[in-house]
Design a protein around this motif. Sequence first.
Motif, PDB file in Angstrom:
ATOM      1  N   LYS A 233      45.164  99.998  90.190  1.00  0.00           N
ATOM      2  CA  LYS A 233      43.720  99.665  90.828  1.00  0.00           C
ATOM      3  C   LYS A 233      42.671 100.816  90.972  1.00  0.00           C
ATOM      4  CE  LYS A 233      45.955  99.329  95.280  1.00  0.00           C
ATOM      5  NZ  LYS A 233      46.460  98.392  96.320  1.00  0.00           N
ATOM      6  N   ASP A 234      43.406 101.859  91.210  1.00  0.00           N
ATOM      7  CA  ASP A 234      42.556 103.023  91.464  1.00  0.00           C
ATOM      8  C   ASP A 234      42.240 103.834  90.044  1.00  0.00           C
ATOM      9  OD1 ASP A 234      42.366 102.188  94.288  1.00  0.00           O
ATOM     10  OD2 ASP A 234      44.300 103.154  94.694  1.00  0.00           O
ATOM     11  N   HIS A 235      42.617 103.524  89.317  1.00  0.00           N
ATOM     12  CA  HIS A 235      42.339 104.313  88.045  1.00  0.00           C
ATOM     13  C   HIS A 235      40.819 104.390  87.714  1.00  0.00           C
ATOM     14  CE1 HIS A 235      42.616 105.544  83.728  1.00  0.00           C
ATOM     15  NE2 HIS A 235      44.261 105.597  83.777  1.00  0.00           N
ATOM     16  N   LYS A 236      40.483 105.414  87.371  1.00  0.00           N
ATOM     17  CA  LYS A 236      39.235 105.890  87.525  1.00  0.00           C
ATOM     18  C   LYS A 236      38.349 105.396  86.182  1.00  0.00           C
ATOM     19  CE  LYS A 236      39.501 109.806  90.304  1.00  0.00           C
ATOM     20  NZ  LYS A 236      39.200 111.319  90.655  1.00  0.00           N
ATOM     21  N   ARG A 237      38.965 105.018  85.209  1.00  0.00           N
ATOM     22  CA  ARG A 237      38.500 104.895  83.756  1.00  0.00           C
ATOM     23  C   ARG A 237      38.234 103.323  83.580  1.00  0.00           C
ATOM     24  NH1 ARG A 237      37.425 108.070  79.892  1.00  0.00           N
ATOM     25  NH2 ARG A 237      37.941 106.359  78.095  1.00  0.00           N
ATOM     26  N   ILE A 238      38.929 102.585  84.657  1.00  0.00           N
ATOM     27  CA  ILE A 238      38.799 100.954  84.221  1.00  0.00           C
ATOM     28  C   ILE A 238      38.197 100.121  85.311  1.00  0.00           C
ATOM     29  CG2 ILE A 238      40.791 101.380  82.788  1.00  0.00           C
ATOM     30  CD1 ILE A 238      42.760 100.208  84.947  1.00  0.00           C
ATOM     31  N   CYS A 239      38.035  98.856  85.130  1.00  0.00           N
ATOM     32  CA  CYS A 239      37.520  98.023  85.843  1.00  0.00           C
ATOM     33  C   CYS A 239      38.777  96.869  85.994  1.00  0.00           C
ATOM     34  CB  CYS A 239      36.171  97.376  85.574  1.00  0.00           C
ATOM     35  SG  CYS A 239      35.522  95.961  86.557  1.00  0.00           S
ATOM     36  N   PRO A 240      39.425  97.003  87.080  1.00  0.00           N
ATOM     37  CA  PRO A 240      40.755  96.018  86.961  1.00  0.00           C
ATOM     38  C   PRO A 240      40.374  94.650  87.465  1.00  0.00           C
ATOM     39  CG  PRO A 240      40.969  97.674  88.825  1.00  0.00           C
ATOM     40  CD  PRO A 240      39.726  98.129  88.226  1.00  0.00           C
ATOM     41  N   LYS A 241      40.755  93.707  86.892  1.00  0.00           N
ATOM     42  CA  LYS A 241      41.029  92.210  87.126  1.00  0.00           C
ATOM     43  C   LYS A 241      42.375  91.798  87.195  1.00  0.00           C
ATOM     44  CE  LYS A 241      36.347  91.838  87.242  1.00  0.00           C
ATOM     45  NZ  LYS A 241      35.494  91.406  88.365  1.00  0.00           N
ATOM     46  N   PHE A 242      42.729  91.352  88.119  1.00  0.00           N
ATOM     47  CA  PHE A 242      44.207  91.199  88.315  1.00  0.00           C
ATOM     48  C   PHE A 242      44.398  89.506  88.119  1.00  0.00           C
ATOM     49  CE2 PHE A 242      43.965  95.032  90.470  1.00  0.00           C
ATOM     50  CZ  PHE A 242      44.891  95.664  89.851  1.00  0.00           C
ATOM     51  N   TYR A 243      45.509  89.184  87.513  1.00  0.00           N
ATOM     52  CA  TYR A 243      45.903  87.775  87.287  1.00  0.00           C
ATOM     53  C   TYR A 243      47.382  87.461  87.626  1.00  0.00           C
ATOM     54  CZ  TYR A 243      48.488  89.366  82.998  1.00  0.00           C
ATOM     55  OH  TYR A 243      49.149  89.505  81.851  1.00  0.00           O
ATOM     56  N   GLY A 244      47.906  86.394  87.957  1.00  0.00           N
ATOM     57  CA  GLY A 244      49.257  85.998  88.476  1.00  0.00           C
ATOM     58  C   GLY A 244      49.246  84.758  89.235  1.00  0.00           C
ATOM     59  N   LEU A 245      50.539  84.467  89.728  1.00  0.00           N
ATOM     60  CA  LEU A 245      50.685  83.350  90.351  1.00  0.00           C
ATOM     61  C   LEU A 245      50.400  83.296  91.967  1.00  0.00           C
ATOM     62  CD1 LEU A 245      54.127  82.224  89.049  1.00  0.00           C
ATOM     63  CD2 LEU A 245      51.813  81.418  88.459  1.00  0.00           C
ATOM     64  N   GLU A 246      50.297  84.794  92.380  1.00  0.00           N
ATOM     65  CA  GLU A 246      49.949  84.999  93.940  1.00  0.00           C
ATOM     66  C   GLU A 246      48.280  84.879  94.006  1.00  0.00           C
ATOM     67  OE1 GLU A 246      52.208  85.505  96.243  1.00  0.00           O
ATOM     68  OE2 GLU A 246      53.650  85.627  94.718  1.00  0.00           O
ATOM     69  N   THR A 247      47.936  84.193  95.012  1.00  0.00           N
ATOM     70  CA  THR A 247      46.657  83.697  95.205  1.00  0.00           C
ATOM     71  C   THR A 247      45.774  84.973  95.532  1.00  0.00           C
ATOM     72  OG1 THR A 247      47.069  83.484  97.722  1.00  0.00           O
ATOM     73  CG2 THR A 247      47.283  81.435  96.046  1.00  0.00           C
ATOM     74  N   ASN A 249      45.435  87.136  93.686  1.00  0.00           N
ATOM     75  CA  ASN A 249      44.774  87.771  92.212  1.00  0.00           C
ATOM     76  C   ASN A 249      43.386  87.371  92.144  1.00  0.00           C
ATOM     77  OD1 ASN A 249      47.255  89.415  91.104  1.00  0.00           O
ATOM     78  ND2 ASN A 249      48.142  87.414  91.534  1.00  0.00           N
ATOM     79  N   ASP A 250      42.664  87.862  91.126  1.00  0.00           N
ATOM     80  CA  ASP A 250      41.442  87.704  90.779  1.00  0.00           C
ATOM     81  C   ASP A 250      41.393  86.218  90.076  1.00  0.00           C
ATOM     82  OD1 ASP A 250      39.783  90.053  91.414  1.00  0.00           O
ATOM     83  OD2 ASP A 250      41.161  90.669  90.140  1.00  0.00           O
ATOM     84  N   ILE A 251      42.381  85.945  89.410  1.00  0.00           N
ATOM     85  CA  ILE A 251      42.536  84.689  88.742  1.00  0.00           C
ATOM     86  C   ILE A 251      44.164  84.211  89.042  1.00  0.00           C
ATOM     87  CG2 ILE A 251      43.083  85.453  86.360  1.00  0.00           C
ATOM     88  CD1 ILE A 251      41.281  83.037  85.356  1.00  0.00           C
TER      89      ILE A 251
END
Length: 456
Positions: A233-247, A249-251
């Motif tokens: 999530k703190d990687h400088k080169r990317i814009c993270p979007k998280f997915y999963g079963l946990e609420t 997450n972004d989706i």
Amino acid sequence: MKNMSLEQIAKACNGLYVGSENEKISCVSGITLDSRKIENGSLFVAIKGERVDGHTFVEGAYEKGAVCCLVEDAPEHANGPYIKVDSCTQAIKEIAEYYRQTLDIKVVGITGSVGKTSTKEMIASILEQKYKVQKTQGNFNNEIGVPITIFSIEEEHEVAVLEMGISDFGEMHRLSKMVRPDIVVMTNIGLCHLENLHSRDGILKAKSEIYDFARENCVAVLNGDDDKLVTLKDHKRICPKFYGLETGNDIYAVNVVDKGLEGIQCDICIGNEKVNVWIPIPGMHMVYNALAGAQVGLQLGLAMEEIKAGIEALKPTGGRNNILNVNNKTVIDDCYNANPVSMRSSLDVLAKATGRKVAILGDMGELGTDEKQLHYGVGEYAASHNIDVLACVGTLCEEMKKGAEAVSDSRTKVMYFATREELLEKLYGFVEEGDTILVKASHFMKFEQVVEELKK
């Protein structure tokens, strides 16, 4: 392939062009490493393989319509122009890198320990609701396969979905240099290729090389339920979007209803939007695939109804959780590849079947020093998950047999066969009409022959 002249190709790979100046400006229709697939206008690449040297097919390539050949050794009788390089393997990567940068399309790069191919198919099915999509065919996801897929991108394509597989450090760096992804999807960090990468931390490090040449503001679609991927999530080169079963997450997915071999129903939620979808292929891992695909679809401007349509239009592929009804038996053809995580997922699918459940499991490769323990663990898992018959096939699967037999209260009948041939001889001694049969092993075990036998 579009608008690539012989002159541009020679320049891209620092090759020496030998031929007439008039032919130098000719554009190639495609690039192939397989002499059987040469068409008029092709560039034939003479790869020196372990068993076959492509240079032996150069003369015939011109006769089949090749406009040029890429070679390491100058042909004695060249019936057309050729480009001489030090290494054809390196040259095709350099040409692919050049060609990729001429393409004005969005590229989705997919990596992870498990589920790359099924996620690729899901993403492509969703994006096809709006775009003309090119995707990796089969399992062409390495340093030879990725260039072939890049070369197959034509003028008509609007999005490319490329699978990227590795087994050692540095490989993903080289793949990323060719692919230059706009969107990266990482499915999970599991127990694969431990022989070279040693640990899950090593796997994460190696796969994170995908960001080395990612486009600026690359969106990273990451499995937020994976303890290793959440650290990006703190990687400088990317814009993270998280997915999963946990609420958190972004989706995410809620109201998940597992219908066994019929598939899965769930609600996909993002922000204030929620849509109910039917995933037509069984296995809880398919929910994760659908979430990853939905996030990619949203990033590329699809509406939720288009995403729903793409998920529900998904078709199974051979060797990948493909359910076949043959000769009064149900066969779960999942024989293309295997590792401990995917073995457990497939056994979970089998456990939900009605009637007698038979698992035919073979050796798993590239697991490093823990390979015996990991096979033992799969055996324990199978014997404790309502499986009626477990057939263990291969040298390492002797440990799987031991693991299954160690489960004291199991009702699973455990069998062992040293080779695939031995299994095939005895197959109809334990398979019955009405069975649901899972067939799974690493690719080198060639378990597609087991599926073919069950079809007879």
